[in-house]
Design an enzyme around this catalytic site. Structure first.
Site, PDB file in Angstrom:
ATOM      1  N   GLU A  68       5.568  -5.725  -2.810  1.00  0.00           N
ATOM      2  CA  GLU A  68       4.847  -6.470  -1.778  1.00  0.00           C
ATOM      3  C   GLU A  68       4.829  -7.983  -2.027  1.00  0.00           C
ATOM      4  OE1 GLU A  68       3.628  -3.773  -3.276  1.00  0.00           O
ATOM      5  OE2 GLU A  68       3.152  -2.293  -1.740  1.00  0.00           O
ATOM      6  N   HIS A 102      -7.347   2.574  -0.073  1.00  0.00           N
ATOM      7  CA  HIS A 102      -6.543   2.757   1.144  1.00  0.00           C
ATOM      8  C   HIS A 102      -7.386   2.603   2.407  1.00  0.00           C
ATOM      9  CE1 HIS A 102      -3.279   4.252  -1.324  1.00  0.00           C
ATOM     10  NE2 HIS A 102      -2.533   4.525  -0.279  1.00  0.00           N
TER      11      HIS A 102
END
Lengths: 323, 323
Positions: free
Chosen positions: B59, B128
């Protein structure tokens, strides 16, 4: 008569000499308080920026580091606007908002010096991606120091560059010092093995020798431009000054500091110029011309105006004219 | 008009942007072959080939590559699979994308979009489920958008991609399956405009993303109890539509802000502080907030239910405001 080869050699010398004189002057201006903030000089490392940039085209892009003056000057930024920026003036290349660690000129593919160690690598990776997607044969160069070898962005970017066969040249300037620590205490691997792990061809050359740098760069650039995927270059070099100007460098021993002169890339090239038939007088006039250019740029910068805070607010976002 | 799901509206916006502008480029983890974990990019690789790419799980470098690509002629749209993973992109967004335009003296814009899903309700656990939009709204140079319905998902995503500046585009996971009308020939919406989703005279409830629906449910029940609540969908968090909030407040004189993100130091805190400064004379009651408690998002369905702000909490707050 000056042959083409001699002319090329002189051009490399002149560029290195310009970077040297600009940075020596910056050191004095900083000490005198005319350059605020932090500056990181690349004195001793000029051959790398010069040699690499000598084989690049105007549409090739370069992402640089906190020690980025040389990369910017080698890529061709305007010397006056460079001094105007470092002396915090509105007419500076970044209107006095970036300073030493952010010199950039997007119009010539200089994507900026960068104050974050390791950030130049994925930014150059993205630029290479753009070149690839747009179908041009331009390429990107990521300059980074040995201190960035422990950053995850290098490892991620080596992988992505190899995976996508991007037109990217990784250029490590290994001066042996990661800020205040020797590289040996920072990084256990080696760049050649790291490149090998990702299947990326690697070459090392003497970073003091601008001709060696240019030769290695020329090979790498030719391969990358031919669509053969990324290349890694590592140039060994020496940091003549502290991590930043004013750094007392108590962490370096006296022998290393006193012996740095032996590694001067300009001194290394001078006898070769003589051998190629360049007379002392010719070199002298080159020095004088560059010195005058730097003097003039500094004088111009001193006359620059103070940056306008309110005007700068308009550049936080692009003004599109839409409501 | 056609009825589409929120996720399909995202997909259509991406397809239309790719179709209309050759500079648009999509990349992210598992977005190409599989079509993304929520199916938002399904089928796009088949249509647009190499302009839709799967990336390795890197990322930090992907986000910085978006910056480099945007500086070299692309309009990259990066998907970060869960907003929690945006923590890995912070250098690229905060130090690079947000700074470039200002720091380089207005030389260049960074036309990139990062799409990312936030929000809980599916027992995805503490890493998450987070709503971290306030972090990005705090950084000058970034725009932050969070649509609440399919039409806005389409129109605002088109606007984000067309926008010259870096945009964080936040999609609430709970909304992907939501159905709604999308007009034929819909185009980009304006960024920074709120929308009144329900008119009322007794109190103004400002919300964004999935919380808009919580507010609407509460408003429906409150109407049965004789309280008419005006619900404003902010749509864009940075910039946010201060004028629309003031305009509504001038009629209702009571303000409640609702969001799924943690209350402390959040978007609601900024709105409350600002309206407290400029709208004090309009207020007949203290400004209130309903948002998540200062606790990580828990996993167990029972715990998560206790964690998330619901319509009952909004009803109680409005009743208190109007008491």
């Amino acid at each position: 008569m000056t042959t083409r080869k001699t002319a090329e050699l002189l051009e490399l010398y002149e560029r290195m000499y310009l970077i040297r004189q600009v940075e020596l002057r910056l050191g004095r201006l900083f000490a005198d308080g005319e350059v605020p903030g932090f500056i990181h000089l690349s004195i001793g490392q000029e051959a790398i920026a010069t040699g690499v940039a000598s084989v690049l085209r105007a549409d090739d892009s370069v992402a640089s580091t906190h020690r980025g003056h040389g990369h910017a000057l080698a890529k061709g930024v305007d010397v006056e606007r460079f001094f105007l920026e470092l002396m915090a003036k509105e007419e500076g290349m970044c209107k006095g908002r970036g300073g030493s660690m952010h010199v950039a000129d997007l119009s010539i593919g200089m994507l900026g010096a960068n104050a974050i160690v390791g950030a130049s690598i994925p930014i150059a990776l993205g630029s290479a991606l753009a070149h690839q997607v747009r179908g041009t044969d331009a390429l990107a160069v990521a300059f980074f120091g040995d201190g960035a070898m422990a950053e995850g962005t290098l490892h991620e970017s080596l992988n992505m560059a190899a995976l996508w066969q991007l037109p990217l040249v990784f250029v490590c300037e290994n001066n042996g010092w990661a800020e205040f620590s020797p590289t040996s205490r920072q990084f256990v691997a080696s760049l050649d093995k790291l490149a090998g792990a990702f299947g990326i061809p690697y070459a090392r050359a003497d970073g003091r020798d601008v001709q060696a740098v240019a030769k290695a760069s020329e090979r790498a650039v030719a391969a990358v431009r031919a669509g053969k995927g990324p290349r890694v270059l590592e140039f060994t070099t020496h940091r003549f000054r502290g991590h930043y100007e004013g750094d007392p460098q108590k962490y370096r021993d006296a022998d290393e500091l006193s012996g740095l002169g032996e590694h001067d890339p300009l001194s290394l090239l001078e006898p070769r110029l003589a051998k190629a038939g360049v007379a002392d007088a010719q070199l002298q006039s080159l020095h004088e011309a560059v010195d005058a250019r730097v003097d003039a740029a500094v004088e111009r910068a001193r006359k620059g105006s103070a940056p306008d805070f309110e005007a700068g607010r308009a550049d936080v976002y692009t003004q599109t004219g839409a409501a | 008009m056609a009825e589409v799901r929120f996720g399909k509206a995202i997909n259509l916006a991406l397809a239309d942007a790719l179709e209309q502008d050759p500079a648009v480029f999509l990349f992210g983890e598992d977005i190409a072959d599989v079509g993304g974990p929520f199916g938002a990019t399904r089928g796009l690789k088949d249509r647009f080939g190499d302009r839709v790419r799967d990336t390795p799980i890197s990322e930090a470098s992907m986000a910085n590559a978006a910056v480099g690509a945007a500086l070299s002629g692309l309009k990259p749209v990066l998907e970060i699979m869960f907003m929690d993973f945006m923590t890995l992109t912070m250098d690229a967004l905060v130090n690079q994308a947000a700074k470039v335009r200002y720091m380089f003296g207005g030389q260049a814009s960074v036309p990139m979009v990062v799409r990312t899903p936030h929000g809980g309700g599916i027992s995805a656990g503490p890493q998450h489920s987070q709503c971290l939009e306030a972090w990005f709204a705090h950084v000058p140079g970034l725009k932050v958008i969070c649509p609440s319905n399919p039409a806005d998902a389409y129109g605002l995503l088109r606007a984000a991609i067309a926008d010259p500046d870096p945009v964080v585009f936040v999609e609430n996971k709970a909304l992907y399956a939501m159905k709604g009308e999308l007009a034929e020939g819909a185009g980009p919406e304006s960024i920074g405009k709120a929308r009144t989703v329900r008119a009322g005279r007794d109190a103004t409830v400002v919300a964004y993303g999935a919380a808009v629906h919580t507010a609407e449910r509460a408003a429906g029940q409150l109407a049965e109890q004789g309280l008419e609540v005006e619900v404003l969908d902010l749509r864009s968090i940075q910039p946010w539509d201060e004028a629309a909030v003031m305009e509504s407040l001038a009629r209702t004189h009571r303000l409640l802000i609702v969001h799924e993100a943690v209350e402390a130091f959040g978007v609601g805190a900024e709105i409350a502080a600002r309206i407290g400064e400029i709208g004090f004379d309009e207020l007949d009651a203290p400004i209130m907030r309903i948002a998540s408690p200062f606790v990580p998002v828990p996993f167990a369905p029972s715990l998560e239910k206790a964690y998330q702000p619901d319509a009952e909490a909004v009803i109680a707050a409005v009743r208190k405001l109007c008491a």
